[in-house]
Design a protein around this motif. Structure first.
Motif, PDB file in Angstrom:
ATOM      1  N   ASN A 117       3.859   2.800   3.772  1.00 10.15           N
ATOM      2  CA  ASN A 117       3.531   3.261   2.420  1.00 10.15           C
ATOM      3  C   ASN A 117       4.253   2.424   1.367  1.00 10.15           C
ATOM      4  OD1 ASN A 117       2.001   5.308   3.589  1.00 10.15           O
ATOM      5  ND2 ASN A 117       3.678   6.772   3.562  1.00 10.15           N
ATOM      6  N   LYS A 118       5.503   2.065   1.642  1.00  5.69           N
ATOM      7  CA  LYS A 118       6.243   1.213   0.707  1.00  5.69           C
ATOM      8  C   LYS A 118       5.592  -0.159   0.599  1.00  5.69           C
ATOM      9  CE  LYS A 118      10.589   1.162   0.181  1.00  5.69           C
ATOM     10  NZ  LYS A 118      12.061   1.021   0.321  1.00  5.69           N
ATOM     11  N   ALA A 119       5.180  -0.700   1.750  1.00  4.48           N
ATOM     12  CA  ALA A 119       4.522  -2.013   1.729  1.00  4.48           C
ATOM     13  C   ALA A 119       3.255  -1.962   0.881  1.00  4.48           C
ATOM     14  CB  ALA A 119       4.205  -2.458   3.155  1.00  4.48           C
ATOM     15  N   CYS A 120       2.508  -0.883   1.023  1.00  5.37           N
ATOM     16  CA  CYS A 120       1.269  -0.739   0.239  1.00  5.37           C
ATOM     17  C   CYS A 120       1.546  -0.651  -1.260  1.00  5.37           C
ATOM     18  CB  CYS A 120       0.507   0.508   0.690  1.00  5.37           C
ATOM     19  SG  CYS A 120      -0.181   0.427   2.359  1.00  5.37           S
ATOM     20  N   SER A 121       2.685  -0.077  -1.612  1.00  2.30           N
ATOM     21  CA  SER A 121       2.980   0.169  -3.033  1.00  2.30           C
ATOM     22  C   SER A 121       3.567  -1.041  -3.749  1.00  2.30           C
ATOM     23  CB  SER A 121       3.949   1.354  -3.161  1.00  2.30           C
ATOM     24  OG  SER A 121       5.228   1.028  -2.629  1.00  2.30           O
ATOM     25  N   ARG A 163      -1.727  13.757  11.103  1.00  2.00           N
ATOM     26  CA  ARG A 163      -0.569  14.328  10.409  1.00  2.00           C
ATOM     27  C   ARG A 163      -0.806  14.227   8.911  1.00  2.00           C
ATOM     28  NH1 ARG A 163       4.439  15.061  13.205  1.00  2.00           N
ATOM     29  NH2 ARG A 163       5.220  15.584  11.120  1.00  2.00           N
ATOM     30  N   GLU A 164      -1.293  15.322   8.346  1.00  2.96           N
ATOM     31  CA  GLU A 164      -1.558  15.342   6.909  1.00  2.96           C
ATOM     32  C   GLU A 164      -0.268  15.199   6.108  1.00  2.96           C
ATOM     33  OE1 GLU A 164      -3.867  18.687   5.774  1.00  2.96           O
ATOM     34  OE2 GLU A 164      -5.495  18.276   7.174  1.00  2.96           O
ATOM     35  N   ASP A 165       0.853  15.737   6.650  1.00  9.56           N
ATOM     36  CA  ASP A 165       2.118  15.649   5.934  1.00  9.56           C
ATOM     37  C   ASP A 165       2.613  14.211   5.843  1.00  9.56           C
ATOM     38  OD1 ASP A 165       2.388  15.756   8.701  1.00  9.56           O
ATOM     39  OD2 ASP A 165       4.460  16.477   8.602  1.00  9.56           O
ATOM     40  N   LEU A 166       2.283  13.394   6.833  1.00  9.73           N
ATOM     41  CA  LEU A 166       2.701  11.994   6.844  1.00  9.73           C
ATOM     42  C   LEU A 166       1.591  11.046   6.406  1.00  9.73           C
ATOM     43  CD1 LEU A 166       4.779  11.948  10.164  1.00  9.73           C
ATOM     44  CD2 LEU A 166       5.606  12.230   7.819  1.00  9.73           C
ATOM     45  N   GLY A 167       0.362  11.553   6.349  1.00 10.84           N
ATOM     46  CA  GLY A 167      -0.733  10.760   5.794  1.00 10.84           C
ATOM     47  C   GLY A 167      -1.381   9.766   6.730  1.00 10.84           C
ATOM     48  N   ASN A 190      -5.406   8.066   3.077  1.00 12.04           N
ATOM     49  CA  ASN A 190      -5.828   7.571   1.760  1.00 12.04           C
ATOM     50  C   ASN A 190      -6.563   6.239   1.856  1.00 12.04           C
ATOM     51  OD1 ASN A 190      -4.630   9.758   0.387  1.00 12.04           O
ATOM     52  ND2 ASN A 190      -2.633   8.733   0.383  1.00 12.04           N
ATOM     53  N   LYS A 191      -6.903   5.839   3.080  1.00  9.27           N
ATOM     54  CA  LYS A 191      -7.625   4.581   3.313  1.00  9.27           C
ATOM     55  C   LYS A 191      -6.864   3.371   2.767  1.00  9.27           C
ATOM     56  CE  LYS A 191     -11.081   6.914   5.037  1.00  9.27           C
ATOM     57  NZ  LYS A 191     -11.353   6.905   6.488  1.00  9.27           N
ATOM     58  N   ASP A 192      -5.538   3.403   2.894  1.00  5.76           N
ATOM     59  CA  ASP A 192      -4.733   2.310   2.350  1.00  5.76           C
ATOM     60  C   ASP A 192      -4.249   1.329   3.411  1.00  5.76           C
ATOM     61  OD1 ASP A 192      -3.262   4.330   3.429  1.00  5.76           O
ATOM     62  OD2 ASP A 192      -1.757   4.426   1.848  1.00  5.76           O
ATOM     63  N   PHE A 193      -4.331   1.717   4.695  1.00  2.00           N
ATOM     64  CA  PHE A 193      -3.905   0.789   5.744  1.00  2.00           C
ATOM     65  C   PHE A 193      -4.655   1.076   7.031  1.00  2.00           C
ATOM     66  CE2 PHE A 193      -1.215   4.409   6.792  1.00  2.00           C
ATOM     67  CZ  PHE A 193      -1.237   4.403   8.179  1.00  2.00           C
ATOM     68  N   LEU A 222      -3.089  -4.137   5.248  1.00  2.00           N
ATOM     69  CA  LEU A 222      -2.878  -3.444   3.979  1.00  2.00           C
ATOM     70  C   LEU A 222      -4.132  -3.668   3.136  1.00  2.00           C
ATOM     71  CD1 LEU A 222       0.835  -4.462   3.232  1.00  2.00           C
ATOM     72  CD2 LEU A 222      -0.044  -2.553   4.594  1.00  2.00           C
ATOM     73  N   LEU A 223      -4.984  -2.640   3.084  1.00  2.00           N
ATOM     74  CA  LEU A 223      -6.321  -2.810   2.522  1.00  2.00           C
ATOM     75  C   LEU A 223      -6.310  -3.103   1.034  1.00  2.00           C
ATOM     76  CD1 LEU A 223      -8.109   0.047   4.513  1.00  2.00           C
ATOM     77  CD2 LEU A 223      -7.785  -2.362   5.127  1.00  2.00           C
ATOM     78  N   LYS A 224      -5.403  -2.477   0.295  1.00  2.00           N
ATOM     79  CA  LYS A 224      -5.335  -2.681  -1.154  1.00  2.00           C
ATOM     80  C   LYS A 224      -5.040  -4.133  -1.491  1.00  2.00           C
ATOM     81  CE  LYS A 224      -2.498  -1.410  -5.160  1.00  2.00           C
ATOM     82  NZ  LYS A 224      -1.380  -0.565  -5.636  1.00  2.00           N
ATOM     83  N   HIS A 225      -4.237  -4.776  -0.661  1.00  2.00           N
ATOM     84  CA  HIS A 225      -3.821  -6.158  -0.925  1.00  2.00           C
ATOM     85  C   HIS A 225      -4.621  -7.173  -0.119  1.00  2.00           C
ATOM     86  CE1 HIS A 225      -0.367  -4.615  -3.158  1.00  2.00           C
ATOM     87  NE2 HIS A 225      -0.140  -3.780  -2.150  1.00  2.00           N
ATOM     88  N   SER A 226      -5.572  -6.694   0.675  1.00  2.00           N
ATOM     89  CA  SER A 226      -6.392  -7.581   1.520  1.00  2.00           C
ATOM     90  C   SER A 226      -5.511  -8.480   2.378  1.00  2.00           C
ATOM     91  CB  SER A 226      -7.330  -8.438   0.647  1.00  2.00           C
ATOM     92  OG  SER A 226      -8.208  -7.617  -0.083  1.00  2.00           O
ATOM     93  N   GLU A 227      -4.474  -7.878   2.967  1.00  2.00           N
ATOM     94  CA  GLU A 227      -3.532  -8.618   3.788  1.00  2.00           C
ATOM     95  C   GLU A 227      -3.540  -8.094   5.218  1.00  2.00           C
ATOM     96  OE1 GLU A 227      -0.034 -10.051   0.669  1.00  2.00           O
ATOM     97  OE2 GLU A 227       0.254  -8.227   1.852  1.00  2.00           O
ATOM     98  N   ALA A 228      -3.275  -8.994   6.146  1.00  2.00           N
ATOM     99  CA  ALA A 228      -3.153  -8.624   7.553  1.00  2.00           C
ATOM    100  C   ALA A 228      -1.907  -9.280   8.128  1.00  2.00           C
ATOM    101  CB  ALA A 228      -4.381  -9.062   8.334  1.00  2.00           C
TER     102      ALA A 228
END
Length: 481
Positions: A117-121, A163-167, A190-193, A222-228
């Motif tokens: 999550n930190k990497a995505c942000s 795990r909804e609490d962890l996403g 959240n479809k972020d990774f 990391l979908l937001k950043h288009s990175e693999a």
């Protein structure tokens, strides 16, 4: 014992079959003697999951029964008969297991999902790589002091977790028996990774130790950043299999590649050495596509990971060689809060890493439950993985790890029953393989297919779709909502 070493047990990864998955649910259920509508067949429930005031489910914090003593058993008494043989042919007594399947053990990669999550942000690619590097190290941290061996999965066995609490959602499948290969896929709610890979280690028995050389590619997108990002795990070794206390170490070089920017992180998991000075140490650096070092990473995979700029690190090392005074790592609360968004959740752990002033904290290991030593040294996350909540058996695939009677009985402290179930299943597996060979039927996987990793060009097992996730998610929401 680390998950890479699980394939040394002939048990559930001996010759087995359950047929095409769509047809095989009842076959595997039959092999396990399961009835999806009768919960008592697999052992007792853990009760209804407690719901907190914020609506998040509270997971269990302990196992139903304490760990069985291994003091009267010797690994060497088994292994000495098998020197020179392929380790996948060795049958180990159930006392050396822990009550989890290897597929559940793989799921422990997600314990420190906050790092993804930190990497995505992060907007800065360097900070994203730092977070990914910390995640890669944290993925092996749960193995610390875990000398129990996970149960080998049946061919076609699955494990799914939301795990909804962890996403996140997670699914894995045993896709091959020879060689034993476990494939997994996870995605953010959240479809972020997307996080996926396959694991098939090569085992070596050295007489006093067992070494697992990692095979298979780990991929994080990391979908937001288009990175693999891709990497492989370090080599794992369990020592003192003849006499003494079992202990393990990780060693080897791990290269994490950002296929979008060309940045690379090189992490050196150092071997123990003659006097143990390097035990558990990790050192490395991040470089850009032009091989310019951007930062240095250091720490221990059993404790924490820090980063600093290359100049500061080199200056510190020069002073160290000259005998300069070094500070033991004991960062103040202010340092942690300024460098880590998860500071409020960070446990107080006594570290042995030498702290370089000005370093940034990337990750710190979670504290284990107070009674962890009586629960196979499980983390709190691991304790929850085999939890069978009320209503789950009606929606879980019969191939799910939670429904295995040997694991369930071991967890409940019924060692004799668990051992008999393990032996019964071994015989079923051998018979199933012979039947497949006789009928010339090839095994067909359901949720993964063999293909090529789009980033490395190497052979990989890729997830085939989202149908299982959708069905599980909708049914579970219907039951609990």
């Amino acid at each position: 014992m680390p998950p890479e070493l699980l394939h040394g047990d002939k048990g559930f990864d001996s010759d087995n079959s359950s047929g095409e998955f769509s047809e095989a649910n009842h076959k595997v259920a039959e092999m396990l003697d399961l009835d999806p509508h009768q919960s008592n067949r697999t052992g007792k429930h853990n009760g209804e999951t407690e719901i907190q005031e914020n609506g998040i489910k509270r997971h269990r914090t302990s196992l139903p029964a304490p760990m069985f003593s291994r003091s009267d058993f010797s690994v060497w008494s088994i292994l000495k008969k098998c020197i020179g043989l392929e380790l996948s042919k060795i049958t180990m007594p159930i006392v050396f297991n822990e009550p989890l399947s290897f597929l559940q053990r793989i799921t422990e990669y997600m314990e420190h999902i906050y790092l993804i999550n930190k990497a995505c942000s992060h907007a800065d690619p360097l900070e994203r790589m730092q977070a990914v590097a910390a995640f890669a190290v944290s993925a092996v941290a749960s193995q610390w002091e875990r000398t129990g061996k996970p149960f080998n999965p049946l061919l076609g066995e699955t494990y799914e977790l939301t795990r909804e609490d962890l996403g996140f959602r997670f699914i894995s499948e045993q896709v091959s028996h020879h060689p034993p290969i476990s494939a997994f896929y996870s995605e953010g709610l959240n479809k972020d990774f997307i996080f996926h890979g396959s694991i098939y280690p090569k085992l070596k028995f050295w007489g006093k130790s067992i070494e697992a050389e990692p095979r298979g590619t780990i991929t994080l997108e990391l979908l937001k950043h288009s990175e693999a990002y891709t990497w492989t795990n370090p080599t794992c070794c369990v020592h003192n299999v003849i006499i003494g206390k079992l202990w393990l170490e990780q060693y080897g070089t791990v290269e994490i590649v950002n296929h979008s920017t060309g940045d690379k992180c090189v992490l050196n998991f150092k071997p123990c050495g003659l006097f143990g000075k390097e035990l558990h140490r990790v050192e490395g650096y991040i470089q850009d596509k032009n091989r310019k070092k951007l930062c240095v990473i250091y720490g221990k995979w059993t404790e924490c990971l820090w980063c600093t700029d290359p100049t500061t690190y080199e200056t510190y090392k020069k002073n160290e060689k000259r005998g300069g005074e070094q500070k033991k790592l004991k960062p103040s609360e202010d340092v942690i809060k300024s460098e880590n968004d998860e500071a409020d959740d960070m446990p107080e752990v006594q570290d042995t890493v030498q702290f370089i002033p000005g370093s940034k904290l990337l990750w710190r290991i979670n504290c284990r439950p107070p009674n962890s030593s009586q629960m196979y040294n499980f983390t709190s996350f691991a304790v929850s993985l085999n939890e069978l909540e009320k209503g789950m058996e009606a929606i879980l695939a019969p191939t799910d790890c939670r429904l295995r009677p040997d694991i369930r009985n071991m967890e409940n402290g019924n060692m004799d029953v668990a051992s008999k179930e393990k032996e019964r299943l071994e015989e079923k597996q051998r018979a199933a393989r012979k039947e497949r060979a006789k009928d010339e039927v090839e095994w067909q996987t359901r949720w993964f297919h063999q293909g090529t990793n789009p980033y490395t060009g190497t052979s990989d097992w890729l997830y085939s779709g989202t149908g299982m996730f959708l069905a599980y998610f909708l049914l579970w929401n219907h039951l609990v909502g």
